[in-house]
Every structure is written in C-alpha cells, then in structure tokens.
Design a protein around this motif. Structure first.
Motif, PDB file in Angstrom:
ATOM      1  N   THR A   6      40.018 -18.613  36.684  1.00 38.73           N
ATOM      2  CA  THR A   6      39.211 -18.402  35.495  1.00 38.73           C
ATOM      3  C   THR A   6      37.752 -18.679  35.834  1.00 38.73           C
ATOM      4  OG1 THR A   6      39.407 -20.667  34.791  1.00 38.73           O
ATOM      5  CG2 THR A   6      41.124 -19.186  34.088  1.00 38.73           C
ATOM      6  N   GLY A   8      36.246 -21.161  34.784  1.00 38.53           N
ATOM      7  CA  GLY A   8      36.169 -22.591  35.036  1.00 38.53           C
ATOM      8  C   GLY A   8      36.318 -22.936  36.507  1.00 38.53           C
ATOM      9  N   LEU A  11      33.020 -22.339  38.058  1.00 33.15           N
ATOM     10  CA  LEU A  11      32.033 -23.335  37.635  1.00 33.15           C
ATOM     11  C   LEU A  11      32.284 -24.675  38.309  1.00 33.15           C
ATOM     12  CD1 LEU A  11      31.820 -22.441  33.873  1.00 33.15           C
ATOM     13  CD2 LEU A  11      30.095 -22.086  35.587  1.00 33.15           C
ATOM     14  N   VAL A  12      33.554 -25.042  38.415  1.00 31.56           N
ATOM     15  CA  VAL A  12      33.854 -26.311  39.074  1.00 31.56           C
ATOM     16  C   VAL A  12      33.536 -26.222  40.560  1.00 31.56           C
ATOM     17  CG1 VAL A  12      35.718 -27.895  39.624  1.00 31.56           C
ATOM     18  CG2 VAL A  12      35.501 -27.018  37.346  1.00 31.56           C
ATOM     19  N   ALA A  15      30.004 -26.850  40.800  1.00 33.46           N
ATOM     20  CA  ALA A  15      29.714 -28.273  40.606  1.00 33.46           C
ATOM     21  C   ALA A  15      30.020 -29.057  41.872  1.00 33.46           C
ATOM     22  CB  ALA A  15      30.537 -28.814  39.430  1.00 33.46           C
ATOM     23  N   ALA A  19      27.444 -31.209  44.079  1.00 30.08           N
ATOM     24  CA  ALA A  19      27.658 -32.626  44.379  1.00 30.08           C
ATOM     25  C   ALA A  19      27.563 -32.885  45.871  1.00 30.08           C
ATOM     26  CB  ALA A  19      29.020 -33.064  43.844  1.00 30.08           C
TER      27      ALA A  19
ATOM     28  N   LEU B  49      39.572 -22.665  30.113  1.00 26.72           N
ATOM     29  CA  LEU B  49      39.127 -21.337  29.697  1.00 26.72           C
ATOM     30  C   LEU B  49      40.247 -20.321  29.635  1.00 26.72           C
ATOM     31  CD1 LEU B  49      35.947 -21.230  31.837  1.00 26.72           C
ATOM     32  CD2 LEU B  49      36.151 -21.672  29.446  1.00 26.72           C
ATOM     33  N   LEU B 219      30.002 -35.401  39.581  1.00 25.75           N
ATOM     34  CA  LEU B 219      30.790 -34.191  39.796  1.00 25.75           C
ATOM     35  C   LEU B 219      31.880 -34.062  38.743  1.00 25.75           C
ATOM     36  CD1 LEU B 219      32.025 -31.864  41.469  1.00 25.75           C
ATOM     37  CD2 LEU B 219      33.206 -33.589  42.761  1.00 25.75           C
ATOM     38  N   MET B 222      30.272 -33.253  35.390  1.00 26.47           N
ATOM     39  CA  MET B 222      29.741 -31.898  35.386  1.00 26.47           C
ATOM     40  C   MET B 222      30.875 -30.876  35.376  1.00 26.47           C
ATOM     41  SD  MET B 222      26.495 -31.002  37.735  1.00 26.47           S
ATOM     42  CE  MET B 222      27.418 -31.070  39.234  1.00 26.47           C
ATOM     43  N   GLY B 223      31.894 -31.157  36.209  1.00 30.12           N
ATOM     44  CA  GLY B 223      33.010 -30.234  36.257  1.00 30.12           C
ATOM     45  C   GLY B 223      33.757 -30.178  34.942  1.00 30.12           C
ATOM     46  N   LEU B 226      31.602 -28.193  32.496  1.00 27.73           N
ATOM     47  CA  LEU B 226      31.583 -26.766  32.804  1.00 27.73           C
ATOM     48  C   LEU B 226      32.944 -26.139  32.558  1.00 27.73           C
ATOM     49  CD1 LEU B 226      29.407 -26.620  35.991  1.00 27.73           C
ATOM     50  CD2 LEU B 226      28.859 -25.783  33.750  1.00 27.73           C
ATOM     51  N   TRP B 227      33.991 -26.914  32.834  1.00 25.89           N
ATOM     52  CA  TRP B 227      35.328 -26.369  32.634  1.00 25.89           C
ATOM     53  C   TRP B 227      35.596 -26.129  31.151  1.00 25.89           C
ATOM     54  CZ3 TRP B 227      38.980 -24.452  35.734  1.00 25.89           C
ATOM     55  CH2 TRP B 227      40.258 -24.312  35.231  1.00 25.89           C
ATOM     56  N   VAL B 229      33.565 -25.108  28.927  1.00 25.72           N
ATOM     57  CA  VAL B 229      32.681 -24.154  28.276  1.00 25.72           C
ATOM     58  C   VAL B 229      33.512 -23.223  27.406  1.00 25.72           C
ATOM     59  CG1 VAL B 229      31.244 -22.154  28.714  1.00 25.72           C
ATOM     60  CG2 VAL B 229      30.891 -24.221  29.996  1.00 25.72           C
TER      61      VAL B 229
END
Lengths: 103, 323
Positions: A6, A8, A11-12, A15, A19, B49, B219, B222-223, B226-227, B229
C-alpha cells in the motif's frame, strides 16, 4: 502486510530511509559521510512527496521533487566546495574537530 | 580503533550467529533490525491504508470494474465514512461490518499497482536494497565503498520511484544523483586522500546509543503517522495511461484521450505531464531553481578557489560544474 503493498509501505520505507540518514548525520564524524547522509534524507523526503503525488494523482508533487533534486545538487556542490576549503585550511574534514566558531 | 557501536553491533552479530553458524557483519545486523522494524510498524499500526472503506456500488477502485464513468466521483457518504474511519484506527468495526454485509467485494484497496505477489516481491526487494544500501553507506570507513553503496542505494530509490509511476524522476534520479553528484563526491574523496582514524563521533557509547534510540523513536512515530494517513476513495485514481491494472481501456500514448476518459487516463508521471506542470503551474520555481544553480556554481567556485599562499591546486574547480 507482506504481499499487499500500500501507500503506507512506501511512506514507512521513506521514514526508515530518513531515519538512517539522520543516524548518519548524528553519529558519523567525516564531513563527506555526513553529506551523503543528508542526501539520503533528501531522497527520503522526495520519496514521500512522490507517494503523495501518486496518491492524489497530482503532478505538482513531481515538479516539487524535481526542484528538490536541483536544489540538492546545488547543496552538494556548495557543501563539497566548503569541505574542500576546510580540508585545505585544516588538513582534515572531521566535524568534531571543527569547533573554531564555538570559542 | 573501531567504533564502539561497531563493536556492540559485532557482538550482537556474534550472538545472532551462534544460531546460524555464520558471522554477520554489523551492517547486515542493522539492516536486518531495521527491516524487521519496518515490518513490525507496518503490521501493528492500526487503521492502515489497505482498509479504506467504500460504499457498495462506488467504483473507486481501479481493480477491473467496467463503469469508468463512475470511477472517480465518490459520493459524499463513503468519503465521510472513510475519513472518519481511518483516524479511529481499529475501532472502525461498524463501517467494516456494514460494507461486509452490503457487498463483500466493496472495500477498495489503496494499493499502488495491484496486490499481485510480483509487485510485492519487487517492493520488498527494492526496500531491502534501499535500507541495506543506506546502512552500508553510514557504516563504512572507506569512503569509496561508501560512495559505491550510495550509488546502489540511488538506483534502488530510482526503482522505487518507478513503482510510484514517477518514470521521469526515476531517470533524473539516476542521471543527477548516481551520475553527477556521486562523481563529485568521488572527486572530493580523491582530493582529500587520507584515511580517517576516528570515524565515529566522540560522544561516547551512551551518546551514540541515545542518538540511535532517539532516531528510532522518531522513526516509529513518523512511520505511524505516515502509515495512518487517511485515504479517501476519491484519492485513489487510476494511475496513468500505463494503466496495467486499471481495467479501463486507455488509448495508446500517441493518440489523444477522449474527453470522457480524460480523468481516468491521465498522463501521470510522463515527461509530457511533468512539462505541463513545470511550465504552466510552476514556471516561477523552475526559473528560480535555475538562478539557484547559477549562484551555487559561482559560490562553489569562490569557496573552493585556492588562496594565494597555498600551492597551485589543479582540482580547485571540480565541485562546480554539475547539474
């Protein structure tokens, strides 16, 4: 999660990349490695922008990423010039020993 | 003297290798740990998502239904439903139950291409390359090998861009980053041809561990953000005219798109679409970037120019002529 990719996941992944770049900036001492880690972080930001552009179907994100790549190139040029100048003046590029402005 | 983090990671690698009878390099241990963390964040984060809801009858997905005229315009009710359901996390039991009762196949998948195992395989392959390459970069003592790892990482990132239908930016990534910027780095490394004796920061073991822990906390936060969203069904557009899985018959790229298909067959990610966006909407930033590049070239020349006292350095102008 493993076979169902997905937004996500992307996006992860961005991230995680950010990091790792942040760890590199904080932990390493060589100025060149630090600059490479900064490039990694810029790439992570770009990846996030592209995921959102894909999600919204909006090409503006691609333009933004394009501009970010160009600015990253300029940043690399100026930063490397500074590294070269510092190396000429000091004989090293160790950011822990570059504390002349501290005193 | 190797770093303390390196020693700690090497010890962790030996502990891990006691089971597997193989010595793991510290970089690979870190890669493995971060990849596992990626999977963990992905599997534990609530309301992800993939579970954006859509009402029965609304063809917000691009998974092969044959009503293209309905595909983009999600009605207001499922939008609100998805928008309300996503921030609540797993508490969204009622919309799931409603959708499941009304139409079993009505949940859309906010996937990028499709949920085929091939796409997933390539995603994990490139994600492992990105994570492993970047960990490789920040753990090397040899600068040249760090740059080579960086080039590999950039290729993997370009592959990820391609998976996001950003073909043009993928090519730009390879050309500018792997081509130009990395060559600059190699030039500078060749100029300062000196091995470093203390590669890690002098903040001590505690400082390093605290830094890594804080970044990992960053991390995870943030993850998670973002996850989570929220994806509304109207956000999920058919990808492009390279529409492999959209189920909509898009005309080939050399033919104009009919008007009724225009919103379903956008030129997403192509050079034409980027040109449209750059030269119509974002013309001023484009021109401003050209000015920024000019200033950067002049600034790099001015900064890296050797002073009069230093011996003549023929490599003084190397950091300028990129991009």
């Amino acid at each position: 999660v493993l076979t169902h990719i997905t937004y996500g996941h992307f996006l992860v992944l961005a991230a995680v990349l950010f990091a790792i770049g942040a760890i590199g900036v904080m932990v390493r001492r060589n100025a060149l490695i630090v600059m490479m880690a900064i490039e990694l972080m810029l790439n992570a930001a770009n990846m996030t922008v592209l995921v959102f552009a894909r999600m919204h179907g909006d090409m503006g994100g691609h333009s933004f990423a394009f501009v970010v790549i160009a600015v990253a190139a300029a940043e690399a040029a100026v930063g490397l010039a500074i590294v070269v100048a510092v190396y000429r003046a000091r004989g090293h590029a160790d950011i822990d020993r570059l504390g002349a402005l501290k005193h | 003297m190797m770093a303390r983090i390196d020693q700690v990671l090497a010890r962790a690698g030996q502990v891990l290798a006691r089971a597997g009878k193989a010595r793991l390099a510290p970089a690979w241990v870190l890669t493995l740990a971060i990849s596992l963390l990626l999977v963990a964040v992905g599997s534990w984060a609530p309301g992800n998502l993939a579970h954006a809801q859509v009402a029965p009858g609304d063809q917000g997905d691009h998974a092969g239904h044959d009503h293209p005229e309905q595909a983009g315009d999600a009605p207001a009710a499922p939008e609100g439903q998805a928008g309300a359901a996503a921030p609540e996390g797993h508490g969204a039991a009622t919309p799931e139950g409603q959708a499941g009762a009304a139409a079993p196949g009505a949940r859309i998948d906010a996937t990028l291409t499709d949920s085929s195992p091939g796409a997933a395989l390539f995603f994990w392959l490139f994600a492992l390359m990105v994570v492993g390459g970047s960990v490789f970069v920040i753990t090397r003592r040899n600068l040249i090998s760090a740059v080579m790892g960086m080039v590999g990482t950039f290729f993997a990132i370009a592959a990820v861009f391609t998976m996001l239908y950003a073909h043009f930016l993928s090519a730009i990534q390879v050309l500018v980053y792997a081509g130009a910027i990395m060559v600059l780095f190699v030039f500078v490394i060749m100029i300062m041809n000196k091995p470093e004796d203390h590669p890690w920061g002098r903040v001590g073991t505690f400082g390093n561990i605290a830094a890594v822990a804080l970044v990992l906390y960053l991390l995870v936060r943030m993850g998670t953000v973002l996850w989570n969203v929220p994806v509304e069904p109207r956000m999920v557009r058919p990808p492009s005219r390279v529409a492999i899985t959209s189920g909509i018959e898009c005309p080939p790229p050399e033919q104009p798109v009919p008007l009724e298909l225009e919103r379903h067959c956008p030129d997403f990610g192509t050079t034409k679409a980027i040109g449209d966006s750059l030269f119509h909407e974002y013309l001023f930033p484009f021109e401003a970037v050209s000015l920024v590049l000019l200033i950067a070239v002049i600034g790099a020349l001015a900064v890296a120019r050797p002073h009069e006292k230093s011996p003549a350095a023929p490599t003084a102008s190397t950091p300028s002529p990129n991009a």
